[in-house]
Design a protein around this motif. Structure first.
Motif, short mmCIF file in Angstrom:
data_model
loop_
_atom_site.label_atom_id
_atom_site.label_comp_id
_atom_site.label_asym_id
_atom_site.label_seq_id
_atom_site.Cartn_x
_atom_site.Cartn_y
_atom_site.Cartn_z
N VAL A 14 0.87 -1.17 0.00
CA VAL A 14 0.00 0.00 0.00
C VAL A 14 0.91 1.22 0.00
CG1 VAL A 14 -1.70 1.32 1.31
CG2 VAL A 14 -1.90 -1.16 1.15
N VAL A 15 0.71 2.07 -1.00
CA VAL A 15 1.51 3.28 -1.18
C VAL A 15 0.54 4.47 -1.12
CG1 VAL A 15 3.21 4.44 -2.65
CG2 VAL A 15 3.00 1.95 -2.74
N PRO A 16 0.27 4.99 0.09
CA PRO A 16 -0.75 6.03 0.23
C PRO A 16 -0.47 7.30 -0.59
CG PRO A 16 -0.14 5.17 2.37
CD PRO A 16 0.83 4.61 1.38
N ARG A 17 0.79 7.71 -0.63
CA ARG A 17 1.17 8.89 -1.40
C ARG A 17 2.28 8.48 -2.36
NH1 ARG A 17 2.18 13.68 2.54
NH2 ARG A 17 2.54 14.72 0.54
N VAL A 18 1.89 8.22 -3.59
CA VAL A 18 2.80 7.67 -4.58
C VAL A 18 4.05 8.53 -4.73
CG1 VAL A 18 3.02 7.01 -7.01
CG2 VAL A 18 0.89 6.56 -5.78
N GLU A 21 6.79 7.57 -2.27
CA GLU A 21 7.33 6.23 -2.43
C GLU A 21 7.48 5.46 -1.12
OE1 GLU A 21 10.84 6.28 -4.89
OE2 GLU A 21 9.78 7.21 -6.56
N GLU A 22 6.68 5.82 -0.11
CA GLU A 22 6.67 5.08 1.15
C GLU A 22 5.56 4.05 1.07
OE1 GLU A 22 7.98 8.72 4.10
OE2 GLU A 22 5.86 8.37 3.73
N PHE A 23 5.80 2.87 1.66
CA PHE A 23 4.80 1.82 1.55
C PHE A 23 4.79 0.92 2.77
CE2 PHE A 23 8.67 0.21 -0.43
CZ PHE A 23 8.82 -1.03 0.19
N ARG A 48 -2.64 0.37 11.84
CA ARG A 48 -1.28 0.61 11.34
C ARG A 48 -1.29 1.47 10.07
NH1 ARG A 48 3.02 -3.75 9.11
NH2 ARG A 48 4.86 -2.44 9.29
N LEU A 49 -2.23 1.15 9.16
CA LEU A 49 -2.31 1.91 7.91
C LEU A 49 -2.74 3.36 8.16
CD1 LEU A 49 -3.85 -0.84 5.66
CD2 LEU A 49 -1.65 0.29 5.28
N LEU A 50 -3.70 3.56 9.07
CA LEU A 50 -4.15 4.92 9.36
C LEU A 50 -3.09 5.71 10.12
CD1 LEU A 50 -7.93 4.36 10.11
CD2 LEU A 50 -6.90 5.41 8.07
N ALA A 51 -2.26 5.04 10.92
CA ALA A 51 -1.14 5.72 11.57
C ALA A 51 -0.12 6.16 10.53
CB ALA A 51 -0.49 4.80 12.60
N PHE A 52 0.00 5.38 9.48
CA PHE A 52 0.93 5.67 8.39
C PHE A 52 0.40 6.82 7.53
CE2 PHE A 52 2.91 4.31 4.25
CZ PHE A 52 4.23 4.53 4.63
N SER A 53 -0.92 6.82 7.29
CA SER A 53 -1.55 7.85 6.47
C SER A 53 -3.01 8.01 6.87
CB SER A 53 -1.46 7.46 4.99
OG SER A 53 -2.20 8.36 4.20
N LYS A 54 -3.32 9.12 7.52
CA LYS A 54 -4.68 9.37 7.98
C LYS A 54 -5.68 9.55 6.84
CE LYS A 54 -3.30 11.65 12.31
NZ LYS A 54 -2.72 10.53 12.87
N GLU A 55 -5.19 9.92 5.66
CA GLU A 55 -6.07 10.16 4.51
C GLU A 55 -6.44 8.88 3.75
OE1 GLU A 55 -2.81 11.77 4.38
OE2 GLU A 55 -3.60 13.27 5.75
N LEU A 56 -5.85 7.77 4.09
CA LEU A 56 -6.07 6.52 3.36
C LEU A 56 -7.53 6.07 3.48
CD1 LEU A 56 -4.56 4.38 1.71
CD2 LEU A 56 -4.13 3.18 3.83
N THR A 96 3.75 -3.20 -13.36
CA THR A 96 4.08 -1.94 -12.71
C THR A 96 2.92 -0.97 -12.86
OG1 THR A 96 6.41 -2.28 -13.22
CG2 THR A 96 5.74 -0.03 -12.68
N ARG A 97 2.55 -0.35 -11.73
CA ARG A 97 1.49 0.64 -11.75
C ARG A 97 1.79 1.73 -10.73
NH1 ARG A 97 -0.90 -4.34 -10.56
NH2 ARG A 97 -2.20 -4.28 -12.39
N SER A 98 1.20 2.87 -10.94
CA SER A 98 1.40 4.00 -10.05
C SER A 98 0.08 4.31 -9.35
CB SER A 98 1.89 5.21 -10.85
OG SER A 98 2.14 6.28 -9.99
N THR A 99 -0.30 3.43 -8.43
CA THR A 99 -1.54 3.57 -7.69
C THR A 99 -1.28 3.29 -6.22
OG1 THR A 99 -2.15 1.25 -7.98
CG2 THR A 99 -2.91 2.77 -9.69
N VAL A 100 -2.31 3.34 -5.42
CA VAL A 100 -2.17 3.08 -3.99
C VAL A 100 -1.79 1.62 -3.73
CG1 VAL A 100 -3.43 3.02 -1.79
CG2 VAL A 100 -3.70 4.96 -3.33
N VAL A 101 -2.34 0.69 -4.53
CA VAL A 101 -1.98 -0.73 -4.39
C VAL A 101 -0.98 -1.07 -5.48
CG1 VAL A 101 -2.81 -3.11 -4.42
CG2 VAL A 101 -4.22 -1.32 -3.39
N GLN A 102 0.21 -1.48 -5.07
CA GLN A 102 1.28 -1.83 -6.00
C GLN A 102 1.88 -3.16 -5.59
OE1 GLN A 102 4.25 1.25 -6.29
NE2 GLN A 102 2.73 2.88 -6.47
N THR A 103 2.67 -3.73 -6.49
CA THR A 103 3.42 -4.94 -6.16
C THR A 103 4.91 -4.66 -6.31
OG1 THR A 103 3.30 -5.80 -8.43
CG2 THR A 103 1.58 -6.51 -6.89
#
Length: 127
Positions: A14-18, A21-23, A48-56, A96-103
């Motif tokens: 999960v990459v909240p703010r592409v 580049e934090e995930f 954990r995800l909301l602590a990482f990014s409140k906007e998620l 490869t994609r530039s979205t919130v869900v990446q691999t």
């Protein structure tokens, strides 16, 4: 002696703010063509995800990961992509994609059992 089979896997992130580049790792997808095995495991740790990014948007994230799961499983419920063979579905999911869900990049390995390898990787990389 049992044969070991080549498998490929990618970590689902999960990459909240592409742009940053934090995930956080939330899942793993594994393909073992020889065993006709394609499966994904994921877990959403909301706190954990909301602590990482409140906007998620957790609900949208759940929908996206659920779609990944349906495509990995395959079949008509997953739409046209779900009707492709397992290797093609894996390639589509790990593109490869530039979205919130990446691999992550795809990594190889050898296994006796795809399910055991998936669980081990999930425990190591996600839990």
């Amino acid at each position: 002696m049992q044969d070991r089979h080549l498998f490929e896997y990618a970590v689902i992130r999960v990459v909240p703010r592409v742009e940053r580049e934090e995930f956080l790792n939330v899942g793993v997808i594994l393909l073992c063509s020889k065993q006709k095995f394609l499966k994904m495991m994921y877990h959403i740790d909301k706190d954990r995800l909301l602590a990482f990014s409140k906007e998620l948007d957790i609900e949208a994230l759940e929908e996206n990961l659920s779609s990944f799961q349906r495509i990995a499983t395959g079949g008509k419920d997953a739409g046209p992509i779900g009707e492709l063979d397992a290797a093609s579905r894996f390639r589509w999911l790990t593109a490869t994609r530039s979205t919130v869900v990446q691999t992550s990049k795809v990594h190889p390995g050898f296994c006796l059992d795809g399910e055991d390898s998936l669980t081990r990787l999930y425990d190591q990389l996600v839990k």
